[in-house]
Scaffold this motif. Structure first.
Motif, PDB file in Angstrom:
ATOM      1  N   GLN A   1       0.829  -1.202   0.000  1.00  0.00           N
ATOM      2  CA  GLN A   1       0.000   0.000   0.000  1.00  0.00           C
ATOM      3  C   GLN A   1       0.860   1.248   0.000  1.00  0.00           C
ATOM      4  O   GLN A   1       0.495   2.270  -0.593  1.00  0.00           O
TER       5      GLN A   1
ATOM      6  N   GLN B   1       0.701   6.093  -7.254  1.00  0.00           N
ATOM      7  CA  GLN B   1      -0.604   6.063  -7.911  1.00  0.00           C
ATOM      8  C   GLN B   1      -0.917   7.358  -8.656  1.00  0.00           C
ATOM      9  O   GLN B   1      -1.307   7.335  -9.824  1.00  0.00           O
TER      10      GLN B   1
ATOM     11  N   ASP C   1      -8.421   2.761 -14.717  1.00  0.00           N
ATOM     12  CA  ASP C   1      -8.451   1.302 -14.892  1.00  0.00           C
ATOM     13  C   ASP C   1      -7.061   0.764 -15.218  1.00  0.00           C
ATOM     14  O   ASP C   1      -6.640  -0.276 -14.695  1.00  0.00           O
TER      15      ASP C   1
ATOM     16  N   GLN D   1      -4.801   0.794 -12.198  1.00  0.00           N
ATOM     17  CA  GLN D   1      -5.151  -0.327 -11.333  1.00  0.00           C
ATOM     18  C   GLN D   1      -4.509  -1.611 -11.856  1.00  0.00           C
ATOM     19  O   GLN D   1      -3.985  -2.425 -11.082  1.00  0.00           O
ATOM     20  N   GLU D   2      -4.526  -1.777 -13.166  1.00  0.00           N
ATOM     21  CA  GLU D   2      -3.893  -2.954 -13.773  1.00  0.00           C
ATOM     22  C   GLU D   2      -2.378  -2.927 -13.573  1.00  0.00           C
ATOM     23  O   GLU D   2      -1.756  -3.988 -13.390  1.00  0.00           O
TER      24      GLU D   2
ATOM     25  N   PHE E   1      -0.802  -1.860 -10.956  1.00  0.00           N
ATOM     26  CA  PHE E   1      -0.505  -2.343  -9.604  1.00  0.00           C
ATOM     27  C   PHE E   1      -0.861  -3.822  -9.428  1.00  0.00           C
ATOM     28  O   PHE E   1      -0.236  -4.507  -8.618  1.00  0.00           O
ATOM     29  N   VAL E   2      -1.834  -4.304 -10.191  1.00  0.00           N
ATOM     30  CA  VAL E   2      -2.111  -5.745 -10.179  1.00  0.00           C
ATOM     31  C   VAL E   2      -0.883  -6.499 -10.675  1.00  0.00           C
ATOM     32  O   VAL E   2      -0.454  -7.494 -10.082  1.00  0.00           O
ATOM     33  N   ARG E   3      -0.294  -5.996 -11.757  1.00  0.00           N
ATOM     34  CA  ARG E   3       0.889  -6.653 -12.323  1.00  0.00           C
ATOM     35  C   ARG E   3       2.099  -6.505 -11.403  1.00  0.00           C
ATOM     36  O   ARG E   3       2.904  -7.438 -11.283  1.00  0.00           O
TER      37      ARG E   3
ATOM     38  N   TYR F   1       1.988  -6.286  -8.179  1.00  0.00           N
ATOM     39  CA  TYR F   1       1.756  -7.194  -7.054  1.00  0.00           C
ATOM     40  C   TYR F   1       2.115  -8.635  -7.438  1.00  0.00           C
ATOM     41  O   TYR F   1       2.753  -9.359  -6.662  1.00  0.00           O
ATOM     42  N   ARG F   2       1.704  -9.034  -8.629  1.00  0.00           N
ATOM     43  CA  ARG F   2       1.941 -10.415  -9.059  1.00  0.00           C
ATOM     44  C   ARG F   2       3.411 -10.719  -9.314  1.00  0.00           C
ATOM     45  O   ARG F   2       3.872 -11.850  -9.105  1.00  0.00           O
TER      46      ARG F   2
END
Length: 211
Positions: free
Chosen positions: A41, A48, A67, A70-71, A73-75, A77-78
């Motif tokens: 976070q 961000q 959008d 957001q993608e 940060f999804v990537r 994170y993964r």
């Protein structure tokens, strides 16, 4: 006792947050990989807004930009466990955002609007752009600047995609040539060449409207 426990809980959270805020990016990443979930976070809070501004200026659609970020940060994170911690996290994050923005532009037919903050003639190459509006400016100055901004927005939107991207990264985001080269996966010479052409094209587009 319940009241004391209730008061103590936020203090621990605040302490962790303050400790994370004092760390360098690579240290925050290490903390996350060591099991501190709140460290992610912290990365989101740091980047961000900056990434949103970059993507928005590239694709010209704020909701779509949100959008895409957001993608990003999804990537992140993964794949954070595969990140090379000898490199800059910001460059990696911008690279992901850049690729997503380019894909977005390829997938739509209309030209995006790219927002540019200001135009300052004759500024030195290494200077960062000025803030667009000054709260102390007189109303007539603000009107003039807003009119100029509209001209600038239209002019930047007319730049070719590969020129527009380096233009935004350099002139708006203040990225170094080396960072831009890594983000766009181009060599340094190509970055400088594209930026020079972008600046010349921008000037040629906007100059007639300034007469």
């Amino acid at each position: 006792m319940a009241d004391i426990a209730t008061k103590r809980a936020p203090i621990g959270v605040t302490t962790v947050r303050e400790r994370l805020r004092a760390l360098e990016d690579v240290e925050v990443i290490t903390a996350f990989l060591d099991g501190e979930e709140r460290a992610f976070q912290e990365l989101v809070e740091r980047y961000q807004t900056r990434l949103l501004n970059f993507v928005y200026r590239t694709v010209g659609d704020r909701e779509r930009a949100e959008d895409l970020v957001q993608e990003v940060f999804v990537r992140v994170y993964r794949h954070l466990h595969r990140f090379d911690r000898s490199k800059k996290f910001s460059t990696w994050a911008y690279t992901i955002a850049s690729n997503l923005a380019k894909n977005e532009l390829r997938n739509r037919s209309r030209n995006p609007l790219v927002l540019f903050q200001t135009l300052q003639k004759g500024r030195e190459d290494e200077e960062r752009p000025l803030e667009f509006e000054d709260a102390t400016s007189r109303p007539d100055d603000l009107y003039r600047k807003r009119h100029l901004r509209a001209l600038v927005e239209d002019s930047v939107a007319r730049l070719p995609e590969h020129h527009r991207q380096v233009f935004v990264l350099r002139e708006l985001e203040g990225k170094s040539y080396e960072e831009i080269a890594e983000i766009t996966d181009c060599n340094l010479g190509t970055v400088k060449s594209r930026l020079n052409r972008a600046r010349n094209a921008f000037a040629a587009i906007i100059e007639p409207a300034l007469d």
